[in-house]
Scaffold this motif. Structure first.
Motif, mmCIF file in Angstrom:
data_model
loop_
_atom_site.group_PDB
_atom_site.id
_atom_site.type_symbol
_atom_site.label_atom_id
_atom_site.label_comp_id
_atom_site.label_asym_id
_atom_site.label_seq_id
_atom_site.Cartn_x
_atom_site.Cartn_y
_atom_site.Cartn_z
ATOM 1 N N TRP A 3 0.820 -1.224 0.000
ATOM 2 C CA TRP A 3 0.000 0.000 0.000
ATOM 3 C C TRP A 3 0.852 1.272 0.000
ATOM 4 O O TRP A 3 0.514 2.266 -0.630
ATOM 5 C CB TRP A 3 -0.899 -0.021 1.243
ATOM 6 C CG TRP A 3 -1.665 1.250 1.487
ATOM 7 C CD1 TRP A 3 -2.867 1.605 0.928
ATOM 8 C CD2 TRP A 3 -1.304 2.326 2.366
ATOM 9 N NE1 TRP A 3 -3.269 2.840 1.406
ATOM 10 C CE2 TRP A 3 -2.324 3.308 2.283
ATOM 11 C CE3 TRP A 3 -0.211 2.565 3.212
ATOM 12 C CZ2 TRP A 3 -2.294 4.497 3.013
ATOM 13 C CZ3 TRP A 3 -0.171 3.739 3.944
ATOM 14 C CH2 TRP A 3 -1.200 4.692 3.839
ATOM 15 N N CYS A 4 2.003 1.239 0.656
ATOM 16 C CA CYS A 4 2.720 2.475 1.009
ATOM 17 C C CYS A 4 3.732 2.946 -0.035
ATOM 18 O O CYS A 4 4.155 2.197 -0.908
ATOM 19 C CB CYS A 4 3.431 2.299 2.352
ATOM 20 S SG CYS A 4 4.908 1.258 2.250
ATOM 21 N N ASP A 5 4.116 4.215 0.112
ATOM 22 C CA ASP A 5 5.278 4.773 -0.594
ATOM 23 C C ASP A 5 6.499 4.775 0.317
ATOM 24 O O ASP A 5 7.642 4.724 -0.141
ATOM 25 C CB ASP A 5 5.004 6.227 -1.023
ATOM 26 C CG ASP A 5 3.793 6.344 -1.933
ATOM 27 O OD1 ASP A 5 3.770 5.644 -2.958
ATOM 28 O OD2 ASP A 5 2.878 7.131 -1.617
ATOM 29 N N VAL A 6 6.237 4.893 1.628
ATOM 30 C CA VAL A 6 7.297 4.993 2.640
ATOM 31 C C VAL A 6 6.950 4.078 3.809
ATOM 32 O O VAL A 6 5.803 4.075 4.283
ATOM 33 C CB VAL A 6 7.420 6.439 3.183
ATOM 34 C CG1 VAL A 6 8.530 6.531 4.233
ATOM 35 C CG2 VAL A 6 7.656 7.425 2.062
ATOM 36 N N ALA A 7 7.939 3.298 4.278
ATOM 37 C CA ALA A 7 7.763 2.482 5.476
ATOM 38 C C ALA A 7 8.726 2.975 6.549
ATOM 39 O O ALA A 7 9.940 2.996 6.340
ATOM 40 C CB ALA A 7 8.019 1.012 5.170
ATOM 41 N N ASN A 8 8.162 3.404 7.670
ATOM 42 C CA ASN A 8 8.971 3.857 8.805
ATOM 43 C C ASN A 8 8.957 2.737 9.835
ATOM 44 O O ASN A 8 7.924 2.461 10.462
ATOM 45 C CB ASN A 8 8.379 5.154 9.377
ATOM 46 C CG ASN A 8 9.378 5.910 10.242
ATOM 47 O OD1 ASN A 8 10.428 5.389 10.602
ATOM 48 N ND2 ASN A 8 9.057 7.148 10.578
ATOM 49 N N MET A 9 10.096 2.078 10.002
ATOM 50 C CA MET A 9 10.188 0.878 10.839
ATOM 51 C C MET A 9 10.623 1.271 12.260
ATOM 52 O O MET A 9 11.712 1.811 12.455
ATOM 53 C CB MET A 9 11.198 -0.109 10.247
ATOM 54 C CG MET A 9 10.980 -0.432 8.769
ATOM 55 S SD MET A 9 9.383 -1.202 8.413
ATOM 56 C CE MET A 9 9.552 -2.764 9.297
ATOM 57 N N LEU A 10 9.774 0.994 13.244
ATOM 58 C CA LEU A 10 10.080 1.336 14.636
ATOM 59 C C LEU A 10 10.627 0.121 15.369
ATOM 60 O O LEU A 10 10.230 -1.005 15.110
ATOM 61 C CB LEU A 10 8.819 1.817 15.368
ATOM 62 C CG LEU A 10 8.027 2.974 14.753
ATOM 63 C CD1 LEU A 10 6.869 3.338 15.673
ATOM 64 C CD2 LEU A 10 8.919 4.183 14.521
ATOM 65 N N ARG A 11 11.489 0.388 16.339
ATOM 66 C CA ARG A 11 11.979 -0.712 17.172
ATOM 67 C C ARG A 11 10.944 -1.039 18.254
ATOM 68 O O ARG A 11 10.045 -0.250 18.540
ATOM 69 C CB ARG A 11 13.325 -0.342 17.817
ATOM 70 C CG ARG A 11 13.228 0.683 18.921
ATOM 71 C CD ARG A 11 14.587 1.074 19.475
ATOM 72 N NE ARG A 11 14.443 2.110 20.473
ATOM 73 C CZ ARG A 11 14.211 1.890 21.764
ATOM 74 N NH1 ARG A 11 14.089 0.653 22.206
ATOM 75 N NH2 ARG A 11 14.098 2.895 22.610
ATOM 76 N N ILE A 12 11.104 -2.210 18.853
ATOM 77 C CA ILE A 12 10.258 -2.610 19.983
ATOM 78 C C ILE A 12 10.778 -1.902 21.233
ATOM 79 O O ILE A 12 11.956 -1.989 21.564
ATOM 80 C CB ILE A 12 10.320 -4.142 20.179
ATOM 81 C CG1 ILE A 12 9.791 -4.855 18.935
ATOM 82 C CG2 ILE A 12 9.525 -4.558 21.413
ATOM 83 C CD1 ILE A 12 8.347 -4.565 18.603
ATOM 84 N N GLN A 13 9.898 -1.191 21.924
ATOM 85 C CA GLN A 13 10.304 -0.392 23.101
ATOM 86 C C GLN A 13 10.269 -1.271 24.355
ATOM 87 O O GLN A 13 9.409 -1.108 25.228
ATOM 88 C CB GLN A 13 9.360 0.793 23.269
ATOM 89 C CG GLN A 13 9.164 1.621 22.023
ATOM 90 C CD GLN A 13 9.992 2.885 22.021
ATOM 91 O OE1 GLN A 13 10.279 3.469 23.054
ATOM 92 N NE2 GLN A 13 10.381 3.321 20.858
ATOM 93 N N LEU A 14 11.207 -2.190 24.444
ATOM 94 C CA LEU A 14 11.204 -3.139 25.562
ATOM 95 C C LEU A 14 11.296 -2.434 26.916
ATOM 96 O O LEU A 14 10.747 -2.900 27.905
ATOM 97 C CB LEU A 14 12.374 -4.133 25.409
ATOM 98 C CG LEU A 14 12.260 -5.110 24.228
ATOM 99 C CD1 LEU A 14 13.526 -5.921 24.078
ATOM 100 C CD2 LEU A 14 11.057 -6.032 24.412
#
Length: 310
Positions: A218-229
């Motif tokens: 679907w996207c043009d941009v993917a912003n990948m976040l880390r897991i906030q352990l």
């Protein structure tokens, strides 16, 4: 540089600024980007301003970025780490900051583990405040530099489709990004396990998707976040390995898409969990551009706020 005015005296969150403010910050950052790419990278814009960086939470990238931005603007810089201060002896937030302000500090850049700490402080002290992250609430300069990086890549943010993947529930970056991107006319989707998506996130006008492949198509941009352990008090998924299998982005997935998308990450990266090294270091990744743009955007924010001083 002719200075237009921001509509706010502080930068506490994206929710407190409007589209004109964001555009003004971006235009100012364009000028500062030229400055930091020339041989002499310093301008005397904040020569008479003293800025205190007050960090009640650990930070490497954000703190370094702000400090570099301040020094590029020729400000006097005071760094304060709460872990080695009287805060650990029970001193209150207001007392701590007032003691620093007694040393004639003009602006405060603050990171704090509690949501709303910057807003609280703005009601008790005279100095201008830039929120460098408050709990799981907001991280406005990260959202600004992310949107600025998209603008740099595409020429415009309006109409772009951006998916934010990962731990949305605990992420101040996600909320600030959603607000900033929407104000600039982008479409936003969040993607992750059900347990890491806030229950009423749709009320912000975002799409929700639990299938990574559908989100990426679907996207043009993917912003990948880390897991906030560090912010998780219970287990939200069985294991990091299982999370990586379901929501980790690798080169095989990236190459299987029908189109080329842009990959972003606010850092720090957990390589092999939310993103593999071959994706982080690929030509589709603009992660290092985000870091460079962070200095220019923070210079712009500090410069524009300082220009409001009497």
């Amino acid at each position: 540089m002719t200075v237009e005015k921001l509509s706010t005296r502080h930068l506490l969150g994206i929710k407190d600024i409007n589209r004109n403010d964001i555009e003004l910050i971006f235009e100012t950052a364009d000028n500062f980007k030229n400055v930091i790419n020339r041989p002499i990278k310093r301008v005397p814009s904040l020569r008479d301003i003293t800025i205190a960086n007050i960090f009640f939470e650990n930070s490497t990238r954000t703190k370094l970025s702000f400090e570099l931005a301040e020094k590029r603007l020729s400000a006097d810089v005071v760094n304060f780490a709460a872990s080695s201060s009287s805060v650990s002896k029970g001193e209150t937030l207001v007392d701590t900051v007032n003691n620093i302000l007694a040393m004639k500090v003009d602006m405060v850049v603050m990171r704090h583990p509690y949501a709303g700490a910057g807003v609280f402080l703005s009601k008790h002290i005279d100095a201008q405040i830039v929120n460098a992250g408050d709990g799981a609430h907001e991280h406005p300069t990260q959202a600004l530099l992310d949107a600025y990086s998209i603008r740099q890549k595409f020429g415009n943010v309006a109409g772009k489709k951006v998916v934010i993947v990962g731990d949305i529930l605990h992420s101040r970056v996600a909320i600030s990004n959603i607000l900033c991107l929407q104000k600039l006319g982008a479409e936003v989707m969040v993607c992750g396990p059900t347990t890491l998506i806030p229950k009423h996130i749709e009320s912000l006008g975002v799409k929700v998707e639990h299938n990574l492949m559908k989100a990426l198509n679907w996207c043009d941009v993917a912003n990948m976040l880390r897991i906030q352990l560090e912010r998780q008090d219970i287990k939200y998924f069985p294991s990091l390995r299982e999370y990586a299998m379901m929501y980790g982005l690798n080169k095989q997935i990236l190459d299987s898409l029908d189109k080329e998308i842009i990959i972003m990450h606010p850092g720090p990266i957990n390589r092999g969990v939310e993103i593999t090294s071959d994706v982080a270091d690929s030509k589709q990744s603009i992660i290092l551009e985000q870091v460079e743009n962070g200095v220019a955007v923070r210079m712009a924010v500090l410069y524009l706020l300082a220009s409001q001083r009497d």
